[in-house]
Design an enzyme around this catalytic site. Structure first.
Site, PDB file in Angstrom:
ATOM      1  N   LYS A   1      -0.804  12.270   3.243  1.00 22.63           N
ATOM      2  CA  LYS A   1      -1.633  12.662   4.368  1.00 22.63           C
ATOM      3  C   LYS A   1      -0.730  13.369   5.373  1.00 22.63           C
ATOM      4  O   LYS A   1       0.484  13.222   5.328  1.00 22.63           O
ATOM      5  CB  LYS A   1      -2.362  11.470   4.965  1.00 22.63           C
TER       6      LYS A   1
ATOM      7  N   ASP B   1       5.867   8.208  11.079  1.00 25.35           N
ATOM      8  CA  ASP B   1       6.402   9.121  10.066  1.00 25.35           C
ATOM      9  C   ASP B   1       5.587  10.411   9.959  1.00 25.35           C
ATOM     10  O   ASP B   1       5.782  11.192   9.021  1.00 25.35           O
ATOM     11  CB  ASP B   1       6.495   8.432   8.704  1.00 25.35           C
TER      12      ASP B   1
ATOM     13  N   SER C   1       6.099   3.738   8.552  1.00 29.42           N
ATOM     14  CA  SER C   1       4.922   4.411   9.081  1.00 29.42           C
ATOM     15  C   SER C   1       4.667   4.107  10.557  1.00 29.42           C
ATOM     16  O   SER C   1       5.492   4.385  11.408  1.00 29.42           O
ATOM     17  CB  SER C   1       3.718   4.042   8.218  1.00 29.42           C
ATOM     18  N   HIS C   2       3.553   3.476  10.838  1.00 26.86           N
ATOM     19  CA  HIS C   2       3.121   3.239  12.219  1.00 26.86           C
ATOM     20  C   HIS C   2       3.614   1.899  12.762  1.00 26.86           C
ATOM     21  O   HIS C   2       3.261   1.528  13.867  1.00 26.86           O
ATOM     22  CB  HIS C   2       1.600   3.262  12.242  1.00 26.86           C
TER      23      HIS C   2
ATOM     24  N   THR D   1      -8.059   1.953  -1.148  1.00 23.11           N
ATOM     25  CA  THR D   1      -7.242   2.291   0.024  1.00 23.11           C
ATOM     26  C   THR D   1      -5.811   2.629  -0.384  1.00 23.11           C
ATOM     27  O   THR D   1      -5.233   1.965  -1.234  1.00 23.11           O
ATOM     28  CB  THR D   1      -7.251   1.098   0.984  1.00 23.11           C
TER      29      THR D   1
ATOM     30  N   LYS E   1      10.117   4.085   0.123  1.00 23.98           N
ATOM     31  CA  LYS E   1       9.224   4.327  -1.012  1.00 23.98           C
ATOM     32  C   LYS E   1       9.710   5.523  -1.823  1.00 23.98           C
ATOM     33  O   LYS E   1      10.481   6.350  -1.327  1.00 23.98           O
ATOM     34  CB  LYS E   1       7.790   4.536  -0.550  1.00 23.98           C
TER      35      LYS E   1
ATOM     36  N   GLU F   1      -8.847   9.049   4.929  1.00 28.70           N
ATOM     37  CA  GLU F   1      -9.022   7.613   5.077  1.00 28.70           C
ATOM     38  C   GLU F   1      -9.430   7.327   6.517  1.00 28.70           C
ATOM     39  O   GLU F   1      -9.014   8.040   7.439  1.00 28.70           O
ATOM     40  CB  GLU F   1      -7.712   6.883   4.793  1.00 28.70           C
TER      41      GLU F   1
ATOM     42  N   SER G   1      -8.318   5.207   8.341  1.00 27.10           N
ATOM     43  CA  SER G   1      -7.152   4.745   9.089  1.00 27.10           C
ATOM     44  C   SER G   1      -6.349   5.923   9.651  1.00 27.10           C
ATOM     45  O   SER G   1      -5.132   5.918   9.598  1.00 27.10           O
ATOM     46  CB  SER G   1      -6.290   3.883   8.188  1.00 27.10           C
TER      47      SER G   1
ATOM     48  N   ASP H   1       2.380  11.129   9.327  1.00 24.76           N
ATOM     49  CA  ASP H   1       1.298  11.416   8.376  1.00 24.76           C
ATOM     50  C   ASP H   1      -0.098  11.071   8.911  1.00 24.76           C
ATOM     51  O   ASP H   1      -1.097  11.563   8.400  1.00 24.76           O
ATOM     52  CB  ASP H   1       1.557  10.774   7.000  1.00 24.76           C
ATOM     53  N   ARG H   2      -0.172  10.220   9.952  1.00 22.76           N
ATOM     54  CA  ARG H   2      -1.491   9.912  10.514  1.00 22.76           C
ATOM     55  C   ARG H   2      -1.802  10.841  11.683  1.00 22.76           C
ATOM     56  O   ARG H   2      -0.898  11.401  12.297  1.00 22.76           O
ATOM     57  CB  ARG H   2      -1.517   8.483  11.044  1.00 22.76           C
TER      58      ARG H   2
ATOM     59  N   ARG I   1       7.952  -2.712   2.526  1.00 16.40           N
ATOM     60  CA  ARG I   1       8.112  -2.842   3.980  1.00 16.40           C
ATOM     61  C   ARG I   1       8.542  -4.247   4.324  1.00 16.40           C
ATOM     62  O   ARG I   1       7.909  -5.213   3.915  1.00 16.40           O
ATOM     63  CB  ARG I   1       6.789  -2.582   4.687  1.00 16.40           C
TER      64      ARG I   1
ATOM     65  N   ARG J   1      -9.163  -6.982   7.454  1.00 17.46           N
ATOM     66  CA  ARG J   1      -9.864  -5.855   8.067  1.00 17.46           C
ATOM     67  C   ARG J   1     -11.344  -5.952   7.720  1.00 17.46           C
ATOM     68  O   ARG J   1     -11.707  -6.189   6.560  1.00 17.46           O
ATOM     69  CB  ARG J   1      -9.322  -4.527   7.546  1.00 17.46           C
TER      70      ARG J   1
ATOM     71  N   ASP K   1       1.712   9.475  13.940  1.00 20.63           N
ATOM     72  CA  ASP K   1       2.372   8.167  13.894  1.00 20.63           C
ATOM     73  C   ASP K   1       3.874   8.259  13.626  1.00 20.63           C
ATOM     74  O   ASP K   1       4.456   9.347  13.643  1.00 20.63           O
ATOM     75  CB  ASP K   1       1.686   7.281  12.849  1.00 20.63           C
TER      76      ASP K   1
ATOM     77  N   THR L   1       0.819  -1.214   0.000  1.00 17.24           N
ATOM     78  CA  THR L   1       0.000   0.000   0.000  1.00 17.24           C
ATOM     79  C   THR L   1       0.857   1.270   0.000  1.00 17.24           C
ATOM     80  O   THR L   1       0.515   2.253  -0.631  1.00 17.24           O
ATOM     81  CB  THR L   1      -0.942   0.004   1.230  1.00 17.24           C
TER      82      THR L   1
END
Ligand code: G1P
Ligand code: ZN
Length: 543
Positions: A376, A279, A113-114, A344, A126, A363, A365, A281-282, A22, A496, A277, A18
């Site tokens: 984001k 990085d 990320s998280h 997503t 990425k 999103e 999430s 972005d959340r 990773r 999910r 989070d 996504t």
């Protein structure tokens, strides 16, 4: 200057998910593994000679080592300049901002990320293009294809670059400029929001708590919230980024941001709480003893957007990922602007923003953002909320309740079943796909199945098609159940289940989302045969 061409074995497991590639750190530490993927990026993007690249990451374990390798490879592959964040640090939205502001050819972001960090935990990489956004599906596929066939990569024999002081140095013919990771981003935020109004709010005794979760946003939040906006010292907690995030799981939700949740639901709770989070972005937004679901947050930002200077003229449109609740759709309808439903992953919003079709995206999430960058953006969402609260002079809870009263409420919850055997998870999805015909028209109490499908998306800008993006059960009253396999995990499969029930009359309905969704949850378990097929009678995480 000595450019070496090193023979490499191609790797078969470098398919980006996504948001990039990773894997566990030991996988990245294998000889030639990172190098192979970086060369696949360079070969696929075909940067002209002399191009500039942005490079930085969330500071997790292996960040610094990877940065040194990538710098030497960039020099060997003909880049003339790399802008790298001091200490190898750039939050994901800040990297996007720097790419756009300095008009570079693209950038490489190192982050998982998280996901937890540390010698045995996750690492990721990425590529983002010149619009500052994640590589499109086409580029991503080209990188994957290359990674499977590469037989060599190019790297310069050179000393490591000093990453901790601002200024320029050279790697062969290439210039490395170490930049302040915060300043470009902070300036952008100041240009979007009414900092004066937020400053006045904070001076008036409005108390905030921001949990940086020992992740990348610590220095950004300190600079912006405590520095530029004058929040009380200590308003930013867990502010020092650590390579292992202090052993925590840097994901801003009610489960993992427990330090913050305890404070915000405690006796002396501040007025506003937020977290971001690994990085940056959340985001998670909390009021005093009150949780704002990310889907509601997107709808609320859209409904109140004109209160922030950058969005004063209104929004071109809104986009949300398919599993995100339709709360934003109702706002779009009221504003008479389009609302797009995408698969997503943030990469699907890029084309819509570049084409000027949407301004806000979100999103479920815990991801919200706008066309100010192409990622984001956690801190952006926090500042947007503070701007709205500063203008409306109401509590977070009152603002949300007024919204529900006006638009109705989309009760929402997500159940995650993590670490499942891949076959069992695929089995559930296949069983659902095989049941479509039998399900349509069937009623479960008050819920009647109107439509079932496996979501597919045609990009309105480039007409590319993305299939099999999640199984949807749509009910006649607008309620939905969605099943989807995660594309970001590094161990087994994560299933999910997304549940959404619309209630027009909020006065009449129970306040607890789990109660409101109980029937839908039972239907989801029944039709998927999830318990029997996976052996799990409980999800790992409920959001
Ligand atoms: C998850 C989220 C998705 C988000 C992605 C990257 O992906 O569900 O919305 O874009 O992380 O932050 P998933 O694991 O579901 O593929
Ligand atoms: Zn993230």
């Amino acid at each position: 200057m000595n450019i070496r061409t090193v023979a490499t074995q191609p790797f078969s497991d470098q398919k980006p998910g996504t948001s990039g590639l990773r894997k566990k750190v030991p996988v990245f530490q294998q000889a030639h593994y990172l190098e192979n993927f970086v060369q696949a990026i360079f070969d696929s993007i075909a940067a002209p000679k002399g191009a500039t690249l942005v490079l930085g990451g969330d500071g997790r374990y292996h960040n610094r080592t990877a940065i040194q390798t990538i710098l030497k490879m960039a020099a060997a592959n003909g880049f003339s300049k790399v802008l790298v964040g001091r200490g190898g640090i750039l939050s994901t939205p800040a990297a996007s901002c720097v790419i756009r502001k300095h008009k570079t050819f693209g950038g490489i972001i190192l982050s998982a990320s998280h996901n937890p960090g540390g010698p045995k935990e996750d690492f990721g990489i990425k590529y983002n293009g010149s619009n500052g956004g994640p590589a499109t599906e086409t580029v991503t596929e080209a990188i994957f294809a290359k990674s499977k066939t590469l037989s060599s990569y190019k790297i310069l024999d050179a000393a490591d670059v000093a990453l901790d002081t601002l200024g320029t140095s050279s790697v062969g013919d290439m210039t490395v400029q170490v930049i302040d990771p915060v300043s470009d981003y902070a300036e952008l935020m100041e240009s979007l929001f009414d900092f004066g109004a937020i400053r006045a709010l904070l001076q008036g005794g409005f108390r905030i708590k921001f949990d940086a979760m020992h992740a990348v946003n610590g220095p950004y939040a300190k600079d912006i919230l405590e520095g530029r906006l004058g929040a009380a010292p200590g308003s930013v907690m867990n502010a020092v980024p650590l390579e292992d995030f202090g052993g925590g799981h840097p994901d801003p939700n009610l489960t993992y941001a427990h330090d913050l949740v305890e404070i915000m639901f405690g006796a002396d709770a501040p007025d506003f709480g937020a977290a971001s989070d690994g990085d940056g972005d959340r985001n998670m937004i909390l009021g005093k003893r009150f949780f704002v679901t990310p889907s509601d947050s997107l709808a609320l930002l859209a409904a109140n957007a004109t209160l922030a200077p950058a969005y004063r003229k209104g929004l071109a449109g809104i986009a949300r990922s398919m599993p995100t609740s339709a709360a934003a759709d109702r706002v779009a309808q009221a504003l008479n602007i389009p609302c797009y439903e995408t698969p997503t992953g943030w990469k699907f919003f890029g084309n819509l923003m570049d084409a000027g079709k949407v301004t806000l995206c979100g999103e479920e999430s815990f991801g919200t953002g706008s066309d100010h960058v192409r990622e984001k953006d956690g801190l952006w969402a926090v500042l947007f909320w503070l701007n709205i609260v500063a203008v409306r002079k109401q509590s977070v809870e009152d603002i949300v309740r007024e919204h529900w009263a006006k638009y109705g409420r989309n009760f929402y919850s997500r159940y995650d079943y993590e670490g499942l055997p891949t076959e069992a998870a695929n089995g559930v999805m296949q069983h659902l796909r095989d049941s479509f015909t039998a399900l349509v028209g069937r009623s479960f109490g008050k819920y009647v199945v109107q439509m079932c499908d496996d979501f597919s998306y045609i990009d309105p800008v480039d007409s590319s098609i993305s299939k099999a993006q999640g199984v949807r059960l749509l009910f006649s009253d607008g309620s939905r159940i969605i099943f989807r396999l995660s594309g970001t995990g590094t161990e087994g499969a994560t299933l999910r289940v997304y549940l959404e029930a619309f209630e027009a009359d909020v006065q009449r309905h129970p306040l607890d989302a789990q109660v409101a969704l109980a029937e839908l949850i039972a239907i989801a378990l029944q039709v998927s045969e999830l318990v029997a097929r996976t052996g799990r009678d409980k999800p790992t995480v409920i959001t």
